[in-house]
Design an enzyme around this catalytic site. Structure first.
Site, PDB file in Angstrom:
ATOM      1  N   SER A 148      69.580 103.640  86.411  1.00  0.00           N
ATOM      2  CA  SER A 148      68.506 103.696  86.072  1.00  0.00           C
ATOM      3  C   SER A 148      67.860 102.968  84.889  1.00  0.00           C
ATOM      4  O   SER A 148      66.852 102.261  84.471  1.00  0.00           O
ATOM      5  CB  SER A 148      67.603 105.055  85.911  1.00  0.00           C
ATOM      6  N   ALA A 162      64.514 100.485  83.348  1.00  0.00           N
ATOM      7  CA  ALA A 162      63.508 100.784  82.595  1.00  0.00           C
ATOM      8  C   ALA A 162      62.496  99.803  81.945  1.00  0.00           C
ATOM      9  O   ALA A 162      63.218  98.708  81.404  1.00  0.00           O
ATOM     10  CB  ALA A 162      64.314 101.592  81.283  1.00  0.00           C
ATOM     11  N   GLY A 172      59.336 100.694  80.112  1.00  0.00           N
ATOM     12  CA  GLY A 172      58.470 101.120  79.130  1.00  0.00           C
ATOM     13  C   GLY A 172      59.160 100.942  77.655  1.00  0.00           C
ATOM     14  O   GLY A 172      58.333 100.889  76.568  1.00  0.00           O
ATOM     15  N   GLU A 206      51.108 103.791  75.525  1.00  0.00           N
ATOM     16  CA  GLU A 206      51.558 104.187  76.721  1.00  0.00           C
ATOM     17  C   GLU A 206      50.604 105.484  76.916  1.00  0.00           C
ATOM     18  O   GLU A 206      50.056 106.006  75.897  1.00  0.00           O
ATOM     19  CB  GLU A 206      52.684 104.240  77.135  1.00  0.00           C
ATOM     20  N   HIS A 264      59.942 109.619  89.879  1.00  0.00           N
ATOM     21  CA  HIS A 264      60.398 108.548  88.571  1.00  0.00           C
ATOM     22  C   HIS A 264      61.342 109.076  87.540  1.00  0.00           C
ATOM     23  O   HIS A 264      62.374 108.642  87.405  1.00  0.00           O
ATOM     24  CB  HIS A 264      59.212 108.442  88.024  1.00  0.00           C
ATOM     25  N   ARG A 313      57.312 114.924  80.865  1.00  0.00           N
ATOM     26  CA  ARG A 313      57.984 114.033  79.924  1.00  0.00           C
ATOM     27  C   ARG A 313      56.820 113.061  79.320  1.00  0.00           C
ATOM     28  O   ARG A 313      55.935 112.585  80.159  1.00  0.00           O
ATOM     29  CB  ARG A 313      58.980 112.996  80.604  1.00  0.00           C
ATOM     30  N   LEU A 340      64.292 107.323  76.976  1.00  0.00           N
ATOM     31  CA  LEU A 340      65.258 106.327  76.390  1.00  0.00           C
ATOM     32  C   LEU A 340      65.739 106.570  75.047  1.00  0.00           C
ATOM     33  O   LEU A 340      66.855 106.661  74.471  1.00  0.00           O
ATOM     34  CB  LEU A 340      65.058 104.944  76.399  1.00  0.00           C
TER      35      LEU A 340
END
Length: 512
Positions: free
Chosen positions: A46, A50, A52, A118, A337, A372, A378
């Protein structure tokens, strides 16, 4: 089938080739280490997908205390405040460490990091690399670094099947590769296996991410935590196939809005609208779709003409469907997600099983709570990888007992996807969760291809049944209230199996 005993030096074994696994290996150097990856490094994880970036308080108007406040608000009362504070205060240093590994972060004309916004963040603090290709760029640098270090032995094309445990202590790990069954001796193992997206029909994750790390830990009798909290991204590209292409939250951070087929901006009455926490936006989109509407992301005005430059990967995904984000609305719907739950670990990444650590999405550190905060994942993986490596390096190897061979077929999630997708989606209720648990129980109890995926789905369903409230990403219309005290939920596979058996009605005996 061949069985070989390898790793006689008892090097630490890291299972997983994403950002978390690679960084644990790098931080352990020059200590010899084995890194097992089911796919070739740089693919299948994954981390590569990523978009973002990493959240860190790097701006002049920001500090870790503000970042912590946003994280706690998004986590809806369930974050471990002390752990979250520790991780977020370490985040800026983690960005600097990635910079030293050669990650090319996006910067402005004067060389300062370009910071994005974000949802649910009160400041611009998202550090990107290569626009919407942050994960890909970070992985490029880390894979190159790993391959350049002789002390890291990378074994690719090897799938973990079972942990060998005696007296609650790790003895090694059984794996499969094209030559057959292999056993790697080890008294120190790190799980860095990613998430659970492949258990769902609609996901933005690689479909091979089926919770295998959770299954490994659960079959070893480890404690898992907060499994019911599954995050659904509100803006997956509708019609893009499986897995679904993700429309990063950063697009909404640059001003894109959500509208329906009539042009109505249906989130306008919600606090922070498109930049509300993900669970809020995902439920609003889900409910609007349930009313028969279609939902679109409108990026025509903002980011507008700058879209392809800022988000080249998303523009390419839209282009495959004949959509030009500068001129056309982008059809979206929610998709699984991220998983906030995982293997319960302490501040050093240690699980309840001696010699077993977990890092990244497979771990439950307490940072994310019930929901989250965007781009904290990350950050968590990068920060915690160092702490796991430091603790592991200070833990000497133990004597290992011989391990008996085990039979464990390659996992197949196909039989469980319908139950998991239906019962464990954006909205849950007791009837659906109970039905899912009853249907998954026989699969989890037998030693077949669906056993491990079913065991993971079963544990999530039982955890969701037990949480009789709505909190964060876990929403139950039959229990819409919010309990006054947030309680972390721990579970084991044995407890989940027992709870599911209690849900199964006893057979009715015909009278003689």
């Amino acid at each position: 089938m061949s069985v070989e005993i390898r790793n006689s030096e008892d090097r630490p074994v890291i299972v997983g080739g994403g950002i978390a696994g690679l960084l644990v290996a790098l931080h352990l150097a020059p200590e010899p280490v084995l890194l097992l990856s089911q796919a070739r490094l740089g693919t299948g994880a994954s981390s590569v997908w990523a978009q973002g970036g990493l959240a860190a308080a790097m701006g002049d108007d920001d500090d870790p205390a503000l970042h912590l406040a946003d994280t706690l608000a998004a986590g809806d009362g369930l974050c471990d405040r002390a752990m979250a504070s520790r991780i977020l205060h370490a985040a800026p240093g983690a960005i600097a460490a990635l910079d030293r590994y050669g990650v090319r972060f996006d910067r402005g004309p004067e060389g300062k990091l370009r910071l994005g916004l974000e949802a649910a963040h009160s400041r611009r603090r998202i550090v990107h690399a290569d626009g919407d290709g942050s994960g890909r760029e970070i992985m490029r640098a880390l894979v190159a670094a790993v391959r350049a270090i002789p002390s890291i032995t990378v074994v690719e094309g090897t799938a973990a099947r079972r942990l060998a445990v005696a007296d609650n202590a790790i003895q090694g790990i059984w794996t499969d590769d094209p030559t057959g069954r292999l056993f790697f001796r080890a008294s120190r193992i790190v799980l860095a296996t990613g998430g659970i997206g492949g258990l769902f029909f609609d996901t933005t994750n690689p479909t091979g991410n089926i919770g295998q790390g959770l299954a490994l830990a659960a079959r070893a009798d480890a404690i898992l935590a907060d499994l019911e909290f599954v995050q659904f991204h509100p803006t997956a590209l509708d019609g893009s196939g499986s897995p679904m292409a993700l429309i990063s939250e950063a697009v909404r951070g640059e001003g894109a809005i959500l509208v329906d087929e009539t042009g109505q901006r249906f989130l306008a009455g919600i606090e922070r609208a498109e930049l509300a926490p993900r669970d809020v936006v995902a439920r609003a989109v889900w409910n609007h779709l349930a009313l028969g509407h279609r939902v679109f992301l409108d990026a025509r005005a903002r980011p507008g003409p700058d879209f392809a430059r800022r988000f080249p990967g998303i523009a390419a995904a839209c282009g495959k469907l004949g959509i030009d984000p500068v001129r056309n609305l982008i059809p979206i719907r929610p998709a699984q997600h991220y998983h906030m739950g995982g293997v319960a670990v302490d501040a050093s990444g240690r699980s309840s099983v001696s010699g077993l650590w977990a890092c990244g999405e497979v771990a439950a550190t307490g940072l994310h709570g019930a929901n989250r905060l965007a781009s904290n994942s990350l950050t968590e993986a990068v920060v915690c990888a160092r702490w796991v490596a430091e603790d592991l390096a200070g833990t000497p190897a133990r004597p290992i007992r011989p391990a008996a061979a085990v039979e464990c077929p390659a996992p197949d999630p196909t039989p469980v996807r319908a139950s998991v997708s239906h019962a464990l989606g954006v909205m849950r209720d007791e009837e659906g969760l109970s039905a899912a648990a009853r249907s998954l129980l026989p699969l989890a109890e037998r030693n077949g291809p669906a056993s491990d995926p079913a065991a993971v789905g079963l544990m999530i369903a039982i955890a969701a049944l037990r949480r009789r409230e709505s909190r964060g990403a876990h929403h139950r219309p039959d229990y819409p209230h919010h309990e006054a005290v947030a309680i972390r939920s721990d579970i084991t596979l044995h407890a989940a199996l027992a709870a599911a058996r209690d849900l199964t009605p006893a057979p009715v005996l015909e009278s003689l």
